[in-house]
Write an enzyme that holds these catalytic residues in place. Structure first.
Site, PDB file in Angstrom:
ATOM      1  N   HIS A 149      -2.791   3.400   0.509  1.00 39.70           N
ATOM      2  CA  HIS A 149      -3.897   4.215  -0.017  1.00 39.70           C
ATOM      3  C   HIS A 149      -4.916   3.384  -0.800  1.00 39.70           C
ATOM      4  O   HIS A 149      -6.048   3.827  -1.005  1.00 39.70           O
ATOM      5  CB  HIS A 149      -3.371   5.315  -0.937  1.00 39.70           C
ATOM      6  CG  HIS A 149      -2.603   6.385  -0.244  1.00 39.70           C
ATOM      7  ND1 HIS A 149      -3.082   7.051   0.865  1.00 39.70           N
ATOM      8  CD2 HIS A 149      -1.372   6.908  -0.493  1.00 39.70           C
ATOM      9  CE1 HIS A 149      -2.188   7.941   1.261  1.00 39.70           C
ATOM     10  NE2 HIS A 149      -1.142   7.875   0.457  1.00 39.70           N
ATOM     11  N   ASP A 188       3.747   6.410   7.760  1.00 40.57           N
ATOM     12  CA  ASP A 188       3.855   7.191   6.527  1.00 40.57           C
ATOM     13  C   ASP A 188       3.246   8.569   6.770  1.00 40.57           C
ATOM     14  O   ASP A 188       2.291   8.713   7.542  1.00 40.57           O
ATOM     15  CB  ASP A 188       3.102   6.470   5.409  1.00 40.57           C
ATOM     16  CG  ASP A 188       3.307   7.096   4.037  1.00 40.57           C
ATOM     17  OD1 ASP A 188       4.065   6.530   3.239  1.00 40.57           O
ATOM     18  OD2 ASP A 188       2.679   8.135   3.758  1.00 40.57           O
ATOM     19  N   HIS A 190       1.398  10.322   4.990  1.00 48.27           N
ATOM     20  CA  HIS A 190       0.025  10.427   4.497  1.00 48.27           C
ATOM     21  C   HIS A 190      -0.862   9.408   5.214  1.00 48.27           C
ATOM     22  O   HIS A 190      -0.414   8.320   5.584  1.00 48.27           O
ATOM     23  CB  HIS A 190      -0.029  10.170   2.990  1.00 48.27           C
ATOM     24  CG  HIS A 190       0.828  11.101   2.194  1.00 48.27           C
ATOM     25  ND1 HIS A 190       2.107  10.782   1.782  1.00 48.27           N
ATOM     26  CD2 HIS A 190       0.590  12.357   1.741  1.00 48.27           C
ATOM     27  CE1 HIS A 190       2.619  11.798   1.109  1.00 48.27           C
ATOM     28  NE2 HIS A 190       1.725  12.768   1.072  1.00 48.27           N
TER      29      HIS A 190
END
Length: 651
Positions: A149, A188, A190
């Site tokens: 992220h 993942d 996300h």
């Protein structure tokens, strides 16, 4: 779809050299006062202990962690960000550290954060370098904090440095390594927004991310993870997003994506090396992910990738917050890398219908760049599908791989930090969302609509999800997908008008607003839907395209009492939205009538021209016409005239 496969390889390659890296120093990064948190040191300890007890670490080359040099980190992150992370654990930041973290998205910081961040990034570089040189065939870096992220100048989503992106740039820039093309697979749950942005224009890197997206309503809660985000310039076509529309996707869904998107494209791309952002939060039992991938599923995903780049694969840990799930999943992957143990299993489930829909959309979007995606999938294949689950989620403890419990959070934006881990390592979903949804699901209101929602099929997009003709963006729908209990029409003394130049949902053209103050000379036709107060909250959320996490309601019973007394209230949580003002229109059979529109300050901005008044597009206007005509309020000619007058009459 019956699929029985094995994760074993030929005996001629049974003695693979596999590296594994773990360093206890990365456990020094934890919440400032050791408050419970899903991204905690026990994550990597649990994996390491599992691999040791299974004898895996004894069969691998155990590597030492190394801190990354700033020059490598600066290939991905800006100088100000690097300076912050380098110094954040020093004494000079003691008084400011918590305040800095609170201004970031789902981040905590402490005295051990700097060291852990440098070790995580440096460790992925180290294992990647050893694999690229041929000293190892493959490797697994058990690192934290995670990285995918983290963006150029921002830490977010538990991530400080983007470990995989930094290692990828290292490999490409060290020319003597001979690594010219890299496939990054991010499984993942996300979206890997930071990694995507790093290589957005780079054709040397094929970035592939499969993730829960739900039309931008799942963390990181934006459109970056949409399948239309394919890269730019020379990197166009080298960014592939597979965005799930719903939770509970499992082995069958992921394997279908591998077989019909990733594997064909990987063959055509022919990478020199593969880096996997190996988050295990799509695993069965993960409290943040809500998906159902089993250890067998992860083994098969990895096994299918072993056929590329001569098996030169590096796994770097990302997310995963159920200690049992991440440990078992990591073990299954290590057994594939070692080729020592046959991992057998099967999936008799079919992919969801939504999975086939997403796969077809991705193939359509990218077929101009990858010829292997040009053919239509056979109807017989995509007709094999499972129904979308309703109101289910998987949450498990360290004693149970999966317990079905009532779905309370699916489809709702959740910041990663809203889940906590107790002393027994049991991951628990916060109960706040459970409580308010249960309470408000028993309260009915009339939602009075004046724009496109007057047409029932359009309004149902906010309840059931989906889109109608003319819409350019899908709706995620409400948690409670039951249709309205009743529908009726009423006329109110308010002014209808159209403003704004364009919207995400309808493109160019104005959309409908209601003047929040009533005037006897004005007339507006409104379609009233009897829905629950819980559903009204989800409609509010979608109308305002909000990043609010919905762990608490936007509009609760206190708000309902307040709006009855005051006539209207502004919702601070969605103040940047266009429909943040809830207006009370009276009672119908002792049930309150509510609508949502702009506030009086917005009206002044419309009047002054600061915010433009604008006629609606043809597609948008047609939905209003359909609503009025099918609702028996006006003829088609009268409806067109009604809309034209509202669009042209001075405010």
């Amino acid at each position: 779809m019956e699929a029985v496969e094995t994760a074993s390889r030929s005996t001629s390659r049974s003695l693979r050299r596999v590296g594994i890296l773990y360093d206890e120093r990365m456990c020094r990064h934890h919440t400032p006062d050791d408050e419970p948190h899903p991204e905690n040191p026990n994550r990597i300890r649990a994996i390491w202990n599992k691999l040791q007890s299974a004898g895996i670490s004894q069969r691998c080359e155990v590597l030492s962690a190394k801190e990354a040099e700033d020059k490598y980190i600066l290939s991905v992150h800006g100088k100000s960000h690097v300076d912050l992370i380098r110094n954040i654990s020093s004494q000079q930041y003691n008084s400011r550290r918590n305040r800095i973290a609170s201004n970031l998205n789902s981040i905590y910081l402490n005295e051990g954060s700097s060291e852990a961040a440098y070790l995580a990034a440096g460790s992925v570089i180290e294992v990647a370098k050893r694999v690229a040189k041929g000293e190892l065939d493959s490797a697994f870096a058990i690192v934290r904090p995670p990285g995918h992220h983290a963006e150029h100048d921002e830490a977010m989503g538990f991530c400080l440095y983007n470990n995989v992106a930094i290692a990828t740039n290292f490999l490409l820039n060290e020319k003597e390594l001979g690594i010219n093309k890299i496939l990054i697979v991010d499984w993942d749950v996300h979206h890997g927004n930071g990694t995507q942005k790093t290589f957005w224009k780079d054709p040397r890197v094929l970035f592939f991310s499969v993730h829960r997206h739900e039309f931008g309503n799942f963390y990181p809660s934006n459109d970056d993870g949409d399948y239309t985000m394919i890269g730019e310039g020379p990197g166009a076509g080298y960014n592939i997003n597979v965005p799930w529309e719903n939770g509970r996707c499992g082995d069958a869904d992921y394997l279908a994506v591998w077989d019909h998107i990733l594997i064909p494209v990987a063959k055509q791309f022919n990478p020199d090396m593969i880096l996997i952002s190996a988050g295990f939060d799509a695993a069965v039992g993960d409290p943040l992910g809500g998906c159902r991938v089993t250890p067998y599923g992860y083994a098969m995903l990895l096994r299918k990738l072993m056929d590329f780049a001569r098996g030169k694969i590096v796994l770097a840990l990302e997310g995963g917050y159920n200690l049992t799930s991440i440990s078992n999943s990591a073990l299954a992957c290590m057994e594939v890398l070692l080729d020592e143990k046959t991992v057998t299993g099967s999936t008799e489930a079919y992919p969801f219908e939504s999975t086939w829909r997403v796969i077809r959309a991705v193939r359509q979007e990218l077929k101009a760049f990858w010829s292997v995606l040009a053919d239509e999938l056979p109807t017989k294949l995509i007709s094999q599908k499972a129904p979308i689950p309703v109101k289910k989620i998987l949450i498990s403890s360290c004693d149970s791989e999966a317990e079905d419990v009532e779905e309370l959070l699916q489809g709702v934006i959740r910041p990663l930090s809203t889940l906590r881990v107790d002393e027994d390592r049991r991951v628990l979903a916060e109960s706040a969302s459970v409580s308010w949804r249960s309470d408000l699901s028993n309260i009915d209101i009339w939602y009075a609509t004046f724009g496109s929602n007057m047409w029932k099929p359009r309004f149902l997009c906010y309840i059931e999800g989906g889109q109608v003709d003319g819409m350019q963006k899908l709706c995620s729908g409400s948690m409670d997908k039951r249709p309205p209990k009743e529908i009726l029409w009423k006329i109110f003394p308010h002014r209808l008008f159209f403003g704004r130049e364009s919207t995400r949902t309808w493109g160019l053209g104005g959309v409908a607003f209601l003047h929040p103050e009533s005037k006897n000379k004005d007339i507006v036709h409104m379609c009233l839907y009897r829905i629950t107060l819980e559903q009204f909250n989800d409609v509010l959320h979608q109308e305002n395209i909000s990043s609010y996490d919905m762990s608490s309601p936007l509009f609760d019973l206190t708000s309902l009492d307040c709006v009855k007394e005051k006539g209207s209230i502004n919702l601070e949580a969605v103040k940047k939205g266009w429909y943040h003002n809830v207006v009370y229109l009276g009672m119908e059979r002792d049930i309150p009538i509510l609508t949502m529109t702009c506030d009086l300050s917005d009206i002044e901005n419309f009047k002054s021209g600061k915010v433009p008044l604008h006629a609606p597009s043809e597609d948008y206007a047609n939905t209003l016409v359909k609503g009025l005509v099918e609702g028996g309020q006006l003829s088609e000619e009268e409806a067109v005239s009604y809309i034209k007058e509202a669009a042209t009459k001075p405010l």
